[in-house]
Design a protein around this motif. Structure first.
Motif, PDB file in Angstrom:
ATOM      1  N   SER A   1       0.856  -1.184   0.000  1.00 20.41           N
ATOM      2  CA  SER A   1       0.000   0.000   0.000  1.00 20.41           C
ATOM      3  C   SER A   1       0.895   1.237   0.000  1.00 20.41           C
ATOM      4  O   SER A   1       1.997   1.213   0.541  1.00 20.41           O
ATOM      5  N   PHE A   2       0.414   2.287  -0.640  1.00 20.45           N
ATOM      6  CA  PHE A   2       1.156   3.545  -0.636  1.00 20.45           C
ATOM      7  C   PHE A   2       0.208   4.707  -0.858  1.00 20.45           C
ATOM      8  O   PHE A   2      -0.906   4.539  -1.349  1.00 20.45           O
ATOM      9  N   THR A   3       0.670   5.886  -0.471  1.00 18.45           N
ATOM     10  CA  THR A   3      -0.074   7.122  -0.671  1.00 18.45           C
ATOM     11  C   THR A   3       0.866   8.162  -1.260  1.00 18.45           C
ATOM     12  O   THR A   3       1.956   8.396  -0.730  1.00 18.45           O
ATOM     13  N   LEU A   4       0.441   8.762  -2.357  1.00  9.61           N
ATOM     14  CA  LEU A   4       1.139   9.891  -2.959  1.00  9.61           C
ATOM     15  C   LEU A   4       0.326  11.145  -2.689  1.00  9.61           C
ATOM     16  O   LEU A   4      -0.908  11.097  -2.699  1.00  9.61           O
ATOM     17  N   GLN A   5       0.974  12.252  -2.450  1.00  9.15           N
ATOM     18  CA  GLN A   5       0.263  13.519  -2.278  1.00  9.15           C
ATOM     19  C   GLN A   5       1.086  14.620  -2.908  1.00  9.15           C
ATOM     20  O   GLN A   5       2.292  14.463  -3.133  1.00  9.15           O
ATOM     21  N   GLY A   6       0.437  15.728  -3.211  1.00  6.45           N
ATOM     22  CA  GLY A   6       1.171  16.841  -3.785  1.00  6.45           C
ATOM     23  C   GLY A   6       0.314  18.050  -4.037  1.00  6.45           C
ATOM     24  O   GLY A   6      -0.870  18.078  -3.698  1.00  6.45           O
ATOM     25  N   THR A   7       0.947  19.057  -4.629  1.00  9.23           N
ATOM     26  CA  THR A   7       0.250  20.272  -5.030  1.00  9.23           C
ATOM     27  C   THR A   7       0.732  20.669  -6.419  1.00  9.23           C
ATOM     28  O   THR A   7       1.822  20.283  -6.850  1.00  9.23           O
ATOM     29  N   ALA A   8      -0.073  21.449  -7.095  1.00  9.39           N
ATOM     30  CA  ALA A   8       0.284  21.984  -8.404  1.00  9.39           C
ATOM     31  C   ALA A   8      -0.126  23.448  -8.456  1.00  9.39           C
ATOM     32  O   ALA A   8      -0.971  23.888  -7.675  1.00  9.39           O
ATOM     33  N   MET A   9       0.488  24.181  -9.365  1.00 10.46           N
ATOM     34  CA  MET A   9       0.224  25.620  -9.517  1.00 10.46           C
ATOM     35  C   MET A   9       0.409  26.334  -8.182  1.00 10.46           C
ATOM     36  O   MET A   9      -0.475  27.045  -7.715  1.00 10.46           O
ATOM     37  N   ASN A  10       1.566  26.138  -7.584  1.00 13.23           N
ATOM     38  CA  ASN A  10       1.832  26.654  -6.247  1.00 13.23           C
ATOM     39  C   ASN A  10       3.161  27.392  -6.225  1.00 13.23           C
ATOM     40  O   ASN A  10       4.129  26.958  -6.837  1.00 13.23           O
TER      41      ASN A  10
ATOM     42  N   LYS B   1       9.676  41.079   0.906  1.00  9.97           N
ATOM     43  CA  LYS B   1       9.129  40.119  -0.051  1.00  9.97           C
ATOM     44  C   LYS B   1       9.383  40.627  -1.470  1.00  9.97           C
ATOM     45  O   LYS B   1       9.164  41.787  -1.766  1.00  9.97           O
ATOM     46  N   SER B   2       9.867  39.727  -2.316  1.00 10.36           N
ATOM     47  CA  SER B   2      10.124  40.086  -3.703  1.00 10.36           C
ATOM     48  C   SER B   2      10.102  38.809  -4.542  1.00 10.36           C
ATOM     49  O   SER B   2      10.088  37.703  -4.004  1.00 10.36           O
ATOM     50  N   GLN B   3      10.123  38.966  -5.845  1.00 11.17           N
ATOM     51  CA  GLN B   3      10.128  37.800  -6.724  1.00 11.17           C
ATOM     52  C   GLN B   3      11.401  36.984  -6.558  1.00 11.17           C
ATOM     53  O   GLN B   3      11.428  35.808  -6.884  1.00 11.17           O
ATOM     54  N   PHE B   4      12.461  37.587  -6.032  1.00  9.51           N
ATOM     55  CA  PHE B   4      13.700  36.853  -5.782  1.00  9.51           C
ATOM     56  C   PHE B   4      13.463  35.720  -4.791  1.00  9.51           C
ATOM     57  O   PHE B   4      14.027  34.641  -4.921  1.00  9.51           O
ATOM     58  N   TRP B   5      12.624  35.949  -3.772  1.00  6.93           N
ATOM     59  CA  TRP B   5      12.360  34.959  -2.733  1.00  6.93           C
ATOM     60  C   TRP B   5      11.150  34.087  -3.057  1.00  6.93           C
ATOM     61  O   TRP B   5      10.791  33.204  -2.286  1.00  6.93           O
ATOM     62  N   LEU B   6      10.503  34.327  -4.183  1.00 12.57           N
ATOM     63  CA  LEU B   6       9.333  33.549  -4.593  1.00 12.57           C
ATOM     64  C   LEU B   6       9.803  32.314  -5.357  1.00 12.57           C
ATOM     65  O   LEU B   6      10.524  32.421  -6.350  1.00 12.57           O
ATOM     66  N   ILE B   7       9.412  31.139  -4.896  1.00 13.86           N
ATOM     67  CA  ILE B   7       9.890  29.890  -5.473  1.00 13.86           C
ATOM     68  C   ILE B   7       8.700  29.010  -5.832  1.00 13.86           C
ATOM     69  O   ILE B   7       7.740  28.914  -5.062  1.00 13.86           O
ATOM     70  N   ARG B   8       8.765  28.364  -6.996  1.00 14.53           N
ATOM     71  CA  ARG B   8       7.736  27.387  -7.355  1.00 14.53           C
ATOM     72  C   ARG B   8       7.803  26.252  -6.349  1.00 14.53           C
ATOM     73  O   ARG B   8       8.868  25.693  -6.115  1.00 14.53           O
ATOM     74  N   SER B   9       6.675  25.911  -5.746  1.00 16.80           N
ATOM     75  CA  SER B   9       6.678  24.893  -4.689  1.00 16.80           C
ATOM     76  C   SER B   9       5.743  23.729  -4.996  1.00 16.80           C
ATOM     77  O   SER B   9       5.239  23.089  -4.087  1.00 16.80           O
ATOM     78  N   ASP B  10       5.506  23.451  -6.272  1.00 16.92           N
ATOM     79  CA  ASP B  10       4.771  22.241  -6.636  1.00 16.92           C
ATOM     80  C   ASP B  10       5.579  21.040  -6.152  1.00 16.92           C
ATOM     81  O   ASP B  10       6.811  21.086  -6.142  1.00 16.92           O
TER      82      ASP B  10
END
Length: 188
Positions: free
Chosen positions: A40-49, A113-122
């Motif tokens: 048994s296993f479980t996968l989880q995640g997010t997208a567009m984050n 806060k700036s785009q420099f510190w903004l990271i895609r976190s999918d």
């Protein structure tokens, strides 16, 4: 960026740059068995984050605090022990990806806060995985047992993400713990 186009870059140029929560969360679970073997296993995640690295994380930019190895590539003086601020004694600035980690000097811009510190976190994470084996009843009955199952499981085994400096699921910079368990279930 002069967002309001008044010719000056200041606090009036602040504007929303991202949504700090996932647009999509998902999960998938599977469980099956065959000839006494179960999985048994479980996968989880997010997208567009996207995630903004928080002040606690960025706050480690000081000469008195601890930082991540990634921040070795930072702006620094050629002679880091120089007390002079001029380039004449070898204390010229050496460019890097991240801001200087010297304390003081009105460096509050580092935690802005700036785009420099903004990271895609999918991400996609193998949250749980369990593999087990149930002994045949003809063997267990001889031992006076109804059922014997041995198993191994793990939690947070791996994560696929572009976000390397922080766990994409958490809001703090603590590392994610993995755990492994082994066991036997006996039924009399």
């Amino acid at each position: 960026e002069d967002y309001n186009e008044d010719g000056v870059i200041d606090d009036r140029d602040d504007h929303p740059i991202a949504i700090n929560h996932p647009a999509m969360s998902f999960g998938f679970s599977f469980s099956g068995d065959w000839k006494g073997i179960d999985l048994s296993f479980t996968l989880q995640g997010t997208a567009m984050n996207s995630k903004m690295l928080d002040g606690n994380f960025i706050g480690n930019f000081s000469s008195t605090g601890s930082g991540f190895q990634e921040f070795v590539d930072r702006w620094h003086r050629a002679d880091e022990f120089s007390t002079d601020n001029g380039p004449s004694d070898g204390s010229a600035w050496v460019a890097g990806t991240y801001p200087s980690t010297y304390a003081g000097n009105g460096r509050d811009f580092i935690t802005q806060k700036s785009q420099f510190w903004l990271i895609r976190s999918d991400y996609l994470r193998l949250k749980t995985l369990e593999l087990g084996y149930t002994l045949p009843t003809k063997i267990t009955k001889k031992a006076g047992l109804d059922n014997v199952r041995v198993f191994a499981n793990g939690y947070n085994l791996f994560t696929l993400t572009k976000m390397k400096l922080q766990d994409p699921e958490q809001s703090a910079s603590y590392p994610l713990n993995k755990s492994f368990n082994f066991g036997i279930n006996l039924t009399f």
